[in-house]
Design an enzyme around this catalytic site. Structure first.
Site, PDB file in Angstrom:
ATOM      1  N   SER A 264     -33.278  49.842  44.452  1.00 24.12           N
ATOM      2  CA  SER A 264     -32.332  48.518  44.544  1.00 24.12           C
ATOM      3  C   SER A 264     -31.562  48.803  45.687  1.00 24.12           C
ATOM      4  O   SER A 264     -31.347  49.941  46.291  1.00 24.12           O
ATOM      5  CB  SER A 264     -31.695  48.306  43.440  1.00 24.12           C
TER       6      SER A 264
ATOM      7  N   TYR B  83     -26.037  50.613  36.352  1.00 25.46           N
ATOM      8  CA  TYR B  83     -27.238  50.360  37.057  1.00 25.46           C
ATOM      9  C   TYR B  83     -27.223  51.208  38.552  1.00 25.46           C
ATOM     10  O   TYR B  83     -28.076  51.412  38.855  1.00 25.46           O
ATOM     11  CB  TYR B  83     -27.151  48.774  37.490  1.00 25.46           C
TER      12      TYR B  83
HETATM   13  P1  NAP Z   1     -36.720  40.798  35.231  1.00 26.67           P
HETATM   14  O1  NAP Z   1     -37.374  39.203  35.810  1.00 26.67           O
HETATM   15  O2  NAP Z   1     -35.650  40.743  33.983  1.00 26.67           O
HETATM   16  O3  NAP Z   1     -38.139  41.510  34.752  1.00 26.67           O
HETATM   17  C1  NAP Z   1     -37.865  42.930  34.203  1.00 26.67           C
HETATM   18  C2  NAP Z   1     -39.256  43.050  33.422  1.00 26.67           C
HETATM   19  O4  NAP Z   1     -39.122  44.327  32.909  1.00 26.67           O
HETATM   20  C3  NAP Z   1     -39.159  41.861  32.164  1.00 26.67           C
HETATM   21  O5  NAP Z   1     -40.621  41.502  32.200  1.00 26.67           O
HETATM   22  C4  NAP Z   1     -38.808  42.740  31.060  1.00 26.67           C
HETATM   23  O6  NAP Z   1     -39.636  42.343  29.888  1.00 26.67           O
HETATM   24  C5  NAP Z   1     -39.512  44.317  31.430  1.00 26.67           C
HETATM   25  N1  NAP Z   1     -38.818  45.168  30.516  1.00 26.67           N
HETATM   26  C6  NAP Z   1     -37.863  45.169  29.715  1.00 26.67           C
HETATM   27  N2  NAP Z   1     -37.761  46.323  29.127  1.00 26.67           N
HETATM   28  C7  NAP Z   1     -38.797  46.986  29.049  1.00 26.67           C
HETATM   29  C8  NAP Z   1     -39.369  48.231  28.417  1.00 26.67           C
HETATM   30  N3  NAP Z   1     -38.791  48.829  27.598  1.00 26.67           N
HETATM   31  N4  NAP Z   1     -40.687  48.256  28.826  1.00 26.67           N
HETATM   32  C9  NAP Z   1     -41.494  47.578  29.324  1.00 26.67           C
HETATM   33  N5  NAP Z   1     -41.170  46.511  30.148  1.00 26.67           N
HETATM   34  C10 NAP Z   1     -39.710  46.079  29.725  1.00 26.67           C
HETATM   35  O7  NAP Z   1     -36.161  41.425  36.431  1.00 26.67           O
HETATM   36  P2  NAP Z   1     -36.698  41.422  37.981  1.00 26.67           P
HETATM   37  O8  NAP Z   1     -35.622  40.711  38.855  1.00 26.67           O
HETATM   38  O9  NAP Z   1     -38.190  41.070  38.163  1.00 26.67           O
HETATM   39  O10 NAP Z   1     -36.540  43.013  38.176  1.00 26.67           O
HETATM   40  C11 NAP Z   1     -37.749  43.993  38.430  1.00 26.67           C
HETATM   41  C12 NAP Z   1     -37.123  45.313  39.120  1.00 26.67           C
HETATM   42  O11 NAP Z   1     -36.664  45.037  40.349  1.00 26.67           O
HETATM   43  C13 NAP Z   1     -36.141  46.056  38.132  1.00 26.67           C
HETATM   44  O12 NAP Z   1     -36.302  47.261  38.164  1.00 26.67           O
HETATM   45  C14 NAP Z   1     -35.047  45.348  38.959  1.00 26.67           C
HETATM   46  O13 NAP Z   1     -34.015  46.479  38.804  1.00 26.67           O
HETATM   47  C15 NAP Z   1     -35.278  45.408  40.415  1.00 26.67           C
HETATM   48  N6  NAP Z   1     -34.740  44.808  41.280  1.00 26.67           N
HETATM   49  C16 NAP Z   1     -34.555  43.610  41.133  1.00 26.67           C
HETATM   50  C17 NAP Z   1     -33.692  42.689  42.197  1.00 26.67           C
HETATM   51  C18 NAP Z   1     -33.262  41.214  42.075  1.00 26.67           C
HETATM   52  O14 NAP Z   1     -32.623  40.718  42.908  1.00 26.67           O
HETATM   53  N7  NAP Z   1     -34.192  40.449  41.050  1.00 26.67           N
HETATM   54  C19 NAP Z   1     -33.034  43.510  43.147  1.00 26.67           C
HETATM   55  C20 NAP Z   1     -32.919  44.681  43.291  1.00 26.67           C
HETATM   56  C21 NAP Z   1     -33.956  45.331  42.346  1.00 26.67           C
HETATM   57  P3  NAP Z   1     -38.743  41.299  28.659  1.00 26.67           P
HETATM   58  O15 NAP Z   1     -39.346  40.156  29.125  1.00 26.67           O
HETATM   59  O16 NAP Z   1     -39.429  41.640  27.462  1.00 26.67           O
HETATM   60  O17 NAP Z   1     -37.342  41.760  28.739  1.00 26.67           O
END
Ligand code: NAP
Length: 255
Positions: free
Chosen positions: A146, A159
């Site tokens: 991130s 985080y």
């Molecule tokens: P998201 O939409 O919340 O997706 C996260 C996914 O991880 C969900 O499908 C969730 O499933 C799954 N998950 C949660 N706990 C889990 C577990 N124990 N085992 C397997 N899967 C699990 O978030 P996102 O924004 O796409 O983020 C994806 C990655 O990008 C993360 O690592 C996040 O920190 C990183 N990131 C995101 C941003 C941003 O702006 N969005 C920025 C920087 C970094 P459930 O549906 O069951 O909860």
């Protein structure tokens, strides 16, 4: 330049937490470069729907539900992946959560949940996958880090600690496994519109602040992470190891 450099045909890619959000979009992007896809999520119903969506698009995809924070669940899930699909060539450690509390009020349980998923899980899954990569003569690991692997804001101490740790864990993976032709790199997304950031992009004040703060003047679209994902999964990055590539619309370049 030959696009063969970025060709993932014959490769199997496991993307954790890919039932939705960035993981799902990255999985679809790796498939468009030729990879067979293994989606993973804890939510089995969401995972089944996501797998079906990819299949309807003509993607060779399997869904394997397991909790990446639990070593036994990871071991059983990986056995399932190898039996049903084959050895993993490309691992994308994407599953992650965010929890927001002032540091002095941060509940210990929530702190541990963030550290478990955002830092320990990538270690557990990589540890389970790497022996087969070594036997196969190489592999690619992409850790979704991130912007907050290097900078932070109030209330996201857990985080930031986890994603900062993941950036350095990526370097440890690189220096220990480079001898086996494994490249471990990170992607550092800035602000992307997903479920995780919903509260932020629905908050007009935050939205206005962000669009002013980011040189690009807007939020990122998860699709804009695909090029970096394909690069780090492909032969084009075979001498790139231990790096964190930020995809942030220029946010870290200025203040
Ligand atoms: P998201 O939409 O919340 O997706 C996260 C996914 O991880 C969900 O499908 C969730 O499933 C799954 N998950 C949660 N706990 C889990 C577990 N124990 N085992 C397997 N899967 C699990 O978030 P996102 O924004 O796409 O983020 C994806 C990655 O990008 C993360 O690592 C996040 O920190 C990183 N990131 C995101 C941003 C941003 O702006 N969005 C920025 C920087 C970094 P459930 O549906 O069951 O909860």
């Amino acid at each position: 330049m030959s696009t063969k450099l970025f060709d993932l045909s014959g490769k199997i890619a496991l993307v954790t937490g890919s039932g939705r959000g960035i993981g799902f979009v990255l999985a679809r992007g790796l498939a468009s470069a030729g990879a067979r896809i293994v989606l993973n999520d804890v939510d089995a119903d969401g995972l089944a729907a996501a797998t079906e969506t990819l299949r309807e698009d003509g993607v060779d995809a399997e869904g394997v539900s397991f909790d990446v924070t639990n070593a036994n669940s990871v071991a059983a899930g990986l056995r399932d992946v190898v039996e049903r699909v084959g050895n993993v060539d490309i691992l994308v450690n994407n599953a992650g959560i965010q929890r927001r509390y002032p540091l002095e009020e941060f509940p210990e349980e929530e702190w541990r949940a963030v550290l478990d998923l955002d830092l320990t899980a990538p270690f557990l899954v990589a540890k389970a996958v790497v022996p087969d990569m070594i036997k196969a003569g190489g592999g690619k690991i992409i850790n979704i880090c991130s912007l907050q692997s290097t900078v932070t804001r109030p209330t996201i101490g857990a985080y930031t600690a986890a994603k900062g740790g993941l950036a350095l864990l990526t370097k440890s993976m690189a220096v220990e496994w480079a001898q086996h032709n494994i490249q471990a790199n990170g992607i550092g997304p800035g602000y992307f519109r997903t479920e995780m950031t919903r509260r932020l992009h629905e908050d007009p004040e935050f939205d206005a602040w962000l669009c002013k703060r980011v040189p690009a003047g807007r939020w990122g679209d998860p699709q804009e992470l695909v090029g970096t994902g394909v690069f780090l999964a492909s032969a084009a990055s075979d001498y790139v190891n231990g790096q964190l590539l930020y995809v942030d619309g220029g946010l870290l370049a200025g203040f």
